[in-house]
Design an enzyme around this catalytic site. Structure first.
Site, PDB file in Angstrom:
ATOM      1  N   CYS A  62    -107.534  25.872 -21.234  1.00 25.01           N
ATOM      2  CA  CYS A  62    -108.237  25.144 -20.302  1.00 25.01           C
ATOM      3  C   CYS A  62    -108.785  23.758 -20.985  1.00 25.01           C
ATOM      4  O   CYS A  62    -109.845  23.571 -21.242  1.00 25.01           O
ATOM      5  CB  CYS A  62    -109.370  25.963 -19.790  1.00 25.01           C
ATOM      6  SG  CYS A  62    -109.007  27.163 -18.649  1.00 25.01           S
ATOM      7  N   TYR A 104    -103.364  15.625 -34.101  1.00 25.15           N
ATOM      8  CA  TYR A 104    -102.700  14.593 -34.836  1.00 25.15           C
ATOM      9  C   TYR A 104    -101.806  14.113 -34.026  1.00 25.15           C
ATOM     10  O   TYR A 104    -100.947  13.142 -34.685  1.00 25.15           O
ATOM     11  CB  TYR A 104    -102.147  15.158 -36.218  1.00 25.15           C
ATOM     12  CG  TYR A 104    -102.885  16.043 -37.221  1.00 25.15           C
ATOM     13  CD1 TYR A 104    -104.250  15.508 -37.274  1.00 25.15           C
ATOM     14  CD2 TYR A 104    -102.380  17.263 -37.689  1.00 25.15           C
ATOM     15  CE1 TYR A 104    -105.048  16.241 -38.390  1.00 25.15           C
ATOM     16  CE2 TYR A 104    -103.207  17.993 -38.602  1.00 25.15           C
ATOM     17  CZ  TYR A 104    -104.621  17.346 -38.906  1.00 25.15           C
ATOM     18  OH  TYR A 104    -105.386  18.333 -39.560  1.00 25.15           O
ATOM     19  N   ARG A 163    -102.050  21.208 -33.806  1.00 24.65           N
ATOM     20  CA  ARG A 163    -101.694  20.035 -34.388  1.00 24.65           C
ATOM     21  C   ARG A 163    -101.170  18.759 -33.448  1.00 24.65           C
ATOM     22  O   ARG A 163    -101.566  17.761 -33.806  1.00 24.65           O
ATOM     23  CB  ARG A 163    -100.670  20.266 -35.387  1.00 24.65           C
ATOM     24  CG  ARG A 163    -101.232  21.201 -36.488  1.00 24.65           C
ATOM     25  CD  ARG A 163     -99.811  21.487 -37.411  1.00 24.65           C
ATOM     26  NE  ARG A 163     -99.488  20.293 -38.173  1.00 24.65           N
ATOM     27  CZ  ARG A 163     -98.436  19.863 -38.108  1.00 24.65           C
ATOM     28  NH1 ARG A 163     -97.520  19.754 -37.108  1.00 24.65           N
ATOM     29  NH2 ARG A 163     -98.304  18.494 -38.868  1.00 24.65           N
ATOM     30  N   GLU A 197     -97.976  20.502 -55.661  1.00 24.71           N
ATOM     31  CA  GLU A 197     -98.354  21.328 -54.906  1.00 24.71           C
ATOM     32  C   GLU A 197     -97.813  21.429 -53.529  1.00 24.71           C
ATOM     33  O   GLU A 197     -98.414  20.912 -52.512  1.00 24.71           O
ATOM     34  CB  GLU A 197     -99.867  21.088 -54.683  1.00 24.71           C
ATOM     35  CG  GLU A 197    -100.636  21.406 -56.151  1.00 24.71           C
ATOM     36  CD  GLU A 197    -102.291  20.946 -56.165  1.00 24.71           C
ATOM     37  OE1 GLU A 197    -102.494  20.551 -55.295  1.00 24.71           O
ATOM     38  OE2 GLU A 197    -102.745  21.269 -56.992  1.00 24.71           O
ATOM     39  N   PRO A 198     -96.728  21.689 -53.227  1.00 24.70           N
ATOM     40  CA  PRO A 198     -95.837  21.456 -51.876  1.00 24.70           C
ATOM     41  C   PRO A 198     -96.475  22.855 -51.152  1.00 24.70           C
ATOM     42  O   PRO A 198     -96.747  23.919 -51.388  1.00 24.70           O
ATOM     43  CB  PRO A 198     -94.540  21.889 -52.304  1.00 24.70           C
ATOM     44  CG  PRO A 198     -94.400  22.619 -53.580  1.00 24.70           C
ATOM     45  CD  PRO A 198     -95.639  22.016 -54.165  1.00 24.70           C
ATOM     46  N   GLY A 199     -96.758  22.661 -49.810  1.00 23.93           N
ATOM     47  CA  GLY A 199     -97.064  23.552 -48.688  1.00 23.93           C
ATOM     48  C   GLY A 199     -96.263  23.474 -47.500  1.00 23.93           C
ATOM     49  O   GLY A 199     -95.395  24.372 -47.293  1.00 23.93           O
ATOM     50  N   ARG A 200     -96.579  22.404 -46.602  1.00 23.22           N
ATOM     51  CA  ARG A 200     -95.801  22.322 -45.564  1.00 23.22           C
ATOM     52  C   ARG A 200     -94.177  22.383 -45.964  1.00 23.22           C
ATOM     53  O   ARG A 200     -93.256  22.964 -45.216  1.00 23.22           O
ATOM     54  CB  ARG A 200     -96.184  20.944 -44.957  1.00 23.22           C
ATOM     55  CG  ARG A 200     -95.249  20.632 -43.676  1.00 23.22           C
ATOM     56  CD  ARG A 200     -95.308  19.173 -43.285  1.00 23.22           C
ATOM     57  NE  ARG A 200     -96.591  18.665 -43.761  1.00 23.22           N
ATOM     58  CZ  ARG A 200     -97.864  18.813 -42.878  1.00 23.22           C
ATOM     59  NH1 ARG A 200     -97.688  18.942 -41.590  1.00 23.22           N
ATOM     60  NH2 ARG A 200     -98.895  18.112 -43.010  1.00 23.22           N
ATOM     61  N   TYR A 233     -99.175  25.338 -41.000  1.00 24.38           N
ATOM     62  CA  TYR A 233    -100.405  24.891 -40.455  1.00 24.38           C
ATOM     63  C   TYR A 233    -100.285  25.424 -38.737  1.00 24.38           C
ATOM     64  O   TYR A 233    -100.948  24.462 -37.904  1.00 24.38           O
ATOM     65  CB  TYR A 233    -100.624  23.486 -40.465  1.00 24.38           C
ATOM     66  CG  TYR A 233    -100.700  22.971 -41.589  1.00 24.38           C
ATOM     67  CD1 TYR A 233    -101.984  23.378 -42.464  1.00 24.38           C
ATOM     68  CD2 TYR A 233     -99.831  22.164 -42.458  1.00 24.38           C
ATOM     69  CE1 TYR A 233    -101.846  22.983 -43.772  1.00 24.38           C
ATOM     70  CE2 TYR A 233     -99.724  21.969 -43.888  1.00 24.38           C
ATOM     71  CZ  TYR A 233    -101.019  22.317 -44.522  1.00 24.38           C
ATOM     72  OH  TYR A 233    -101.090  22.075 -45.912  1.00 24.38           O
TER      73      TYR A 233
END
Length: 444
Positions: free
Chosen positions: A371, A344, A340, A301-304, A401
């Site tokens: 802000c 992270y 992100r 299941e690759p996404g990125r 993402y």
């Protein structure tokens, strides 16, 4: 070693390894992707804007199909989904994994075959499950014991739904503690160690409405080593062997999830897809032979790794400030279109585009407009010392993402998505306007 793509044309000199393969630089300082100058996209569609190289997305799908010819490759829709992306996945022969009724509805209404879709989620709502059953989703991945009875009741006495069980194999892998999902101390799945996975499987087998087709695991995200996947294969096959002994059960499918890491900056590590495919096949065959089991059909299941390197985020510089020994280059986007770095600590490699820099490079902090002190897109990155308001910055590896995690913070509005291919640019997702925001506000 085969990587996910080999650049077919010279990429920008600042970051040759992290730009789409179609990247060229016909004029110094003015790169083009898919035959379209990035500065032209910024002028035509405004900034911030996401650019998605369609040919790069499709090439990455084909690379996965070649690497896993006997497996099912499912695109992880949470990385980025729109109707065009749904169509590209269908045309390239990939399935989909989705995490909500919203992702599922968008895919099916865009023409994707529901039997090629898998529904995930650690806390599926009644609406998620009802939508999955109404649309005829191919698999529902059971993530908690309470889902078993709920799903069986929703299916009804004369229905039948294929399911898998998400198993926690007790393996720590991933680029950050917040995206490691293969250990017993997080919210996903059912543990092998404490027996919850085995107990859930026994309960599923007692439900005639549910057809258990296989086991699922997902170790985390941004994994750059093959070794965790090999360990997962051994533990999952070990569980399959116990299930055969206890229940006479031979499961035909094994889903190893995704989490395949990509390089965000030149020199970053990335997962070697060829090595992954080769070594996983070997490990799976050996483990099954040792256990006396038939080899199950593999699912990944690759996404990125499909969408991420195909995307670029473009920003316009609003201000340059020198304070406290730092140079801050503030742009017209930030954590509302890319949370992100704040979540992270992800590090990117932005570059100046639209003109060549005429001064030596110096380390700067690229700051967002929001802000929040933590609204930093890139820290300590080299940019020409003459960067000034009105300049354009491009951030590669922005296809996953970003929009899918974008927010309405400060009511700035989410950026549009523009696809490029063969010298043409077309709008896929329009910019969120103040009118869009006002329409949702019904509180007067």
């Amino acid at each position: 070693m085969t990587t996910l793509h080999q650049p077919a044309a010279p990429a920008p000199s600042a970051a040759p390894s992290v730009w789409p393969a179609s990247t060229t630089e016909p004029r110094p300082g003015d790169p083009a992707v898919g035959g379209v100058p990035l500065s032209e996209i910024a002028d035509r569609f405004g900034t911030p804007v996401y650019v998605l190289d369609e040919a790069e997305v499709r090439a990455r799908c084909r690379t996965y199909r070649r690497a896993f010819p006997d497996a099912d490759v499912l695109y992880a829709a949470k990385a980025f989904l729109c109707r065009a992306m749904v169509r590209w996945m269908a045309e390239e022969g990939l399935g989909l994994d989705v995490c909500s009724a919203g992702e599922l509805e968008l895919a099916v209404t865009a023409g994707f075959r529901p039997e090629r879709i898998v529904l995930h989620g650690n806390a599926k709502s009644p609406h998620d499950l009802d939508t999955a059953l109404r649309l005829g989703v191919g698999r529902v991945v059971i993530d908690s014991p309470s889902e078993i009875a709920r799903l069986a009741a929703a299916v009804g006495p004369r229905g039948r739904q294929k399911v898998m069980v998400r198993v926690v194999p007790g393996i720590s892998a991933g680029g950050h503690e917040k995206i490691r999902t293969g250990t017993d101390d997080q919210k996903f799945g059912l543990s092998i160690t404490d027996g919850h996975a085995q107990h859930a499987i026994a309960r599923i087998l007692s439900q005639p409405q549910l057809e258990l087709t296989g086991l699922h695991c997902h170790l985390g995200s941004q994994i750059t080593s093959v070794k965790p996947y090999l360990a997962a294969v051994r533990r999952m096959v070990g569980l399959m062997a116990r299930l055969r002994r206890q229940h006479g059960l031979l499961l035909p499918e094994l889903d190893l999830g995704g989490g395949h890491g990509v390089a965000y900056r030149p020199g970053d590590a990335a997962l070697d897809l060829s090595a992954l495919a080769r070594r996983v096949r070997t490990e799976l065959a050996a483990a099954c032979a040792a256990a006396g089991l038939p080899v199950p059909r593999l699912i990944v299941e690759p996404g990125r790794a499909v969408a991420g390197p195909a995307g670029i985020a473009l920003y316009r510089v609003l201000a340059v400030k020198r304070t406290g020994g730092h140079v801050f280059v503030a742009v017209d986007g930030g954590m509302s279109d890319n949370p992100r770095p704040a979540l992270y600590g992800v590090r990117y490699a932005p570059r100046l585009i639209g003109r060549p820099g005429t001064a030596a490079e110096a380390a700067v902090t690229v700051a967002g407009r929001h802000c929040e002190a933590g609204d930093i897109l890139a820290d300590g990155v080299p940019l020409p010392g003459d960067v000034r308001p009105g300049d354009l910055l491009a951030v590669p590896v922005a296809g996953a993402y970003h929009l899918s995690m974008a927010s309405g913070y400060n009511l700035v509005g989410r950026p549009p998505v523009v696809a490029v291919r063969d010298g043409r640019a077309r709008l896929l997702v329009r910019r969120e306007s103040l009118k869009d925001i006002r329409v949702r506000d019904v509180g007067l």
